[in-house]
Design a protein around this motif. Structure first.
Motif, short mmCIF file in Angstrom:
data_model
loop_
_atom_site.label_atom_id
_atom_site.label_comp_id
_atom_site.label_asym_id
_atom_site.label_seq_id
_atom_site.Cartn_x
_atom_site.Cartn_y
_atom_site.Cartn_z
N LEU A 372 0.66 -1.12 0.02
CA LEU A 372 0.09 0.09 -0.08
C LEU A 372 0.77 1.04 -0.02
O LEU A 372 1.73 1.15 0.87
CB LEU A 372 -1.00 -0.02 1.23
CG LEU A 372 -1.93 -1.33 1.25
CD1 LEU A 372 -2.61 -0.99 2.58
CD2 LEU A 372 -2.89 -1.29 0.07
N THR A 373 0.46 2.27 -0.95
CA THR A 373 1.30 3.29 -0.94
C THR A 373 0.34 4.72 -0.62
O THR A 373 0.85 5.66 -0.25
CB THR A 373 1.84 3.81 -2.18
OG1 THR A 373 0.75 3.50 -3.34
CG2 THR A 373 3.00 2.61 -2.62
N ARG A 374 -0.94 4.34 -0.65
CA ARG A 374 -1.83 5.57 0.05
C ARG A 374 -3.19 5.01 0.67
O ARG A 374 -3.75 4.30 -0.22
CB ARG A 374 -2.27 6.64 -1.12
CG ARG A 374 -2.89 7.60 -0.58
CD ARG A 374 -3.09 8.80 -1.65
NE ARG A 374 -3.45 8.27 -3.13
CZ ARG A 374 -4.77 8.41 -3.36
NH1 ARG A 374 -5.60 8.87 -2.56
NH2 ARG A 374 -5.23 7.95 -4.86
N LEU A 375 -3.24 5.38 1.75
CA LEU A 375 -4.48 5.07 2.47
C LEU A 375 -5.61 6.21 2.24
O LEU A 375 -5.33 7.24 2.25
CB LEU A 375 -4.25 5.02 3.91
CG LEU A 375 -3.22 3.70 4.51
CD1 LEU A 375 -2.88 3.89 5.90
CD2 LEU A 375 -3.73 2.51 4.21
N TYR A 412 1.54 -2.21 6.91
CA TYR A 412 1.18 -2.48 5.37
C TYR A 412 1.68 -1.57 4.47
O TYR A 412 1.36 -1.48 3.26
CB TYR A 412 -0.30 -2.66 5.13
CG TYR A 412 -0.72 -4.32 6.31
CD1 TYR A 412 -0.35 -5.23 6.11
CD2 TYR A 412 -1.71 -3.73 7.23
CE1 TYR A 412 -0.52 -6.06 7.30
CE2 TYR A 412 -2.18 -4.63 8.11
CZ TYR A 412 -1.41 -5.80 8.01
OH TYR A 412 -1.93 -6.70 9.10
N LEU A 413 2.01 -0.36 4.90
CA LEU A 413 2.29 1.00 4.03
C LEU A 413 3.96 0.57 3.40
O LEU A 413 4.64 -0.02 4.29
CB LEU A 413 2.37 2.27 4.90
CG LEU A 413 1.15 3.13 5.03
CD1 LEU A 413 1.30 4.08 5.83
CD2 LEU A 413 1.06 3.36 3.37
N ARG A 420 5.56 7.00 4.15
CA ARG A 420 5.18 7.30 5.70
C ARG A 420 4.77 8.64 6.41
O ARG A 420 4.07 8.91 7.12
CB ARG A 420 6.63 6.87 6.46
CG ARG A 420 6.59 5.12 6.23
CD ARG A 420 5.41 4.36 6.86
NE ARG A 420 5.59 3.07 6.45
CZ ARG A 420 6.26 2.10 7.49
NH1 ARG A 420 6.45 2.41 8.64
NH2 ARG A 420 6.05 0.92 7.07
N LYS A 421 5.70 9.56 5.75
CA LYS A 421 5.67 11.02 6.20
C LYS A 421 4.26 11.58 5.70
O LYS A 421 3.65 12.45 6.46
CB LYS A 421 6.40 11.79 5.45
CG LYS A 421 6.65 13.35 6.09
CD LYS A 421 7.97 14.26 5.30
CE LYS A 421 7.71 15.66 6.14
NZ LYS A 421 8.83 16.53 5.34
N ALA A 422 3.50 10.93 4.52
CA ALA A 422 2.37 11.57 4.11
C ALA A 422 1.10 10.90 4.86
O ALA A 422 -0.18 11.12 4.53
CB ALA A 422 2.25 11.23 2.70
#
Length: 498
Positions: A372-375, A412-413, A420-422
């Motif tokens: 996952l790259t954006r939640l 899961y990121l 992580r910062k976002a």
């Protein structure tokens, strides 16, 4: 002395004007004091069904008889509404388009503030103050028949086999940004679609249904989704039917994507309220599986080729599909009545960036892993309970264990520092849980909804609404879940001590 023709003409005009003023005054008096208002029967009024004349089946210029609740076309002397008023002595009618009241057969407009509640039931409107109150209010509303209900937690009619649609409509109507968007008609009523395109019907009907579900002044404690479902049948070209059981996951995928298009959404990530609320993104790593029956030297040669090297692509998603492991085929005598259980975290490991899964086709096999790259603000999880093969559909009854609060998806990121910062917040709370009961293709659906005002969980199955303990939700055969991202982290008492 004879009057001149000019003076006689002026006198005639003044007499006509006086008679006209008297008639106008009489008409105003009748409009303000209609003697038939006490014949209106609010118990029989139902504005949830399609606005068609009950005689001609036309949708043009339709009036509702407020005495018996039936719909009729027109109000002229040869119209069905006029005939109905003369034949059965019903006199008060409402134009369903412009919301004006008329008395037939006298054919004068009725102006009376006591009729405002009928207008509001047909076309509810929400002020800014009312919208703010919906989120936190725990106040029960009282329907005209005396039953009490919580706005938003109302039963939906199951016309024949549309419970698979009802549960999803309930779940989506409790997603706060979506709810606030569709409760205000001005947000989407002016969206223009190409000529001949009917998708705007879907967004309009969904908004109408949501406003009726959240109406604090309903005449009854349930709503019929008839018009909404008709737009689904029409816009899906009969792929989804009212009379035939369907799959909520398939309906979810079609509905979200079609609603996005109906709102003039594009491929950009924030181009519609649907993408703003539900869209996340993931990185998919793929590599082709080497053939089994080749030598070591051939393997080395294959690994040098581009098609066998691992590739990655960034892919958006509106929901995540979780695979439930198959239940064991053989059990001993002691375990034959035990239903398998598995934690939700085990299923989510599919998206940890390291877990690999093989996907086979008739040509070759590919191994994939996901990260996952954006939640999204609201995460939809679909649990794959049904497996189809050539002969039948098999249901996996494994119970998935999950907490209803505070699931953390940080692991899961992607490990990328920018990602992580976002994401300063990665914890989610459950707000809706759709359950399937019974056999495949024959079972029924129910939904668990968290009402934020009361903080309590409710179970809704068609017209039946009841309270449920949160501990019972995790024991159900969950099928679709909606999770809300927590923006505020509440410190425990031990954490606040210095």
């Amino acid at each position: 002395m004879a009057l001149s023709p000019k003076k006689r003409r002026n006198d005639d005009i003044s007499d006509d004007e006086e008679e006209g003023d008297k008639a106008k005054h009489l008409k105003v008096e009748m409009s303000r004091n209609c003697p038939y208002l006490d014949t209106i029967n609010r118990h029989l009024l139902d504005f949830d069904f399609e606005k068609l004349c009950s005689v001609s089946l036309s949708h043009l210029n339709v009036y509702a008889c407020l005495v018996c609740g039936k719909y009729f076309q027109g109000r002229g002397q040869k119209s069905h509404a006029y005939t109905h008023s003369v034949q059965v002595n019903h006199h008060v009618f409402l134009n369903l388009h412009n919301l004006r009241f008329y008395c037939l057969p006298d054919n004068y407009e009725i102006i009376d503030s006591s009729l405002d509640d009928i207008k509001y039931v047909l076309r509810p409107t929400f002020t800014e103050d009312l919208l703010k109150a919906l989120e936190t209010s725990s106040k029960m509303s009282r329907a005209y028949d005396g039953t009490t209900y919580l706005p938003g937690i109302v039963g939906l009619n199951n016309i024949k086999a549309n419970d698979y649609c009802n549960v999803l409509l309930h779940a989506l109507s409790n997603v706060t940004p979506l709810q606030l968007y569709f409760l205000q008609e001005k947000n989407y009523i002016h969206i223009k679609r190409p000529p001949g395109d009917i998708l705007c019907l879907l967004s309009q009907r969904f908004g109408e249904l949501m406003r009726k579900m959240w109406n604090p002044r309903n005449f009854k404690a349930h709503v019929s989704p008839h018009e909404m479902l008709q737009s689904v049948v029409l816009c899906s070209k009969k792929k989804f039917q009212i009379t035939q059981q369907g799959d909520p996951v398939e309906f979810l995928s079609w509905f979200l994507n079609t609603l996005h298009i109906a709102l003039n959404g594009t491929k950009k990530k924030s181009s519609s309220i649907i993408y703003q609320v539900f869209q996340g993104s993931m990185k998919i790593f793929s590599r082709k599986v080497l053939p089994v029956d080749i030598t070591e030297k051939e393997k080395e040669e294959c690994l040098k080729k581009e098609e066998y090297k691992e590739t990655s692509i960034e892919s958006p998603f509106l929901y995540l599909m979780l695979d439930i492991p198959r239940a064991p085929l053989f059990r001993d005598e002691l375990e034959q009545n035990i239903i398998p259980q598995i934690p939700l975290a085990t299923l989510m490991a599919k998206f940890d960036g390291t877990t690999e899964k093989e996907y086979k086709t008739y040509k070759d096999s590919t191994i994939k892993r996901f990260e996952l790259t954006r939640l999204p603000p609201y995460l939809i999880l679909c649990l794959k309970r049904f497996n189809k093969n050539t002969f039948f559909v098999e249901k996996n009854r494994t119970i998935v264990n999950f907490p209803v609060k505070n699931i953390d998806l940080k692991e899961y990121l992607s490990a990328d520092p920018a990602v992580r910062k976002a994401h300063p917040h990665t914890s989610y709370d459950l707000i809706a849980n759709i359950v399937h009961d019974g056999e495949p293709n024959k079972g029924t659906y129910r939904v668990h909804i968290l009402h934020k005002g009361t903080g309590k969980w409710n179970e809704i199955q068609d017209l039946h609404v009841s309270d449920i303990l949160p501990q019972m939700i995790a024991l159900s055969e969950a099928y679709i879940q909606i999770w809300e991202l927590k923006k505020e982290v509440v410190n425990s008492p031990t954490q606040t001590k210095t």
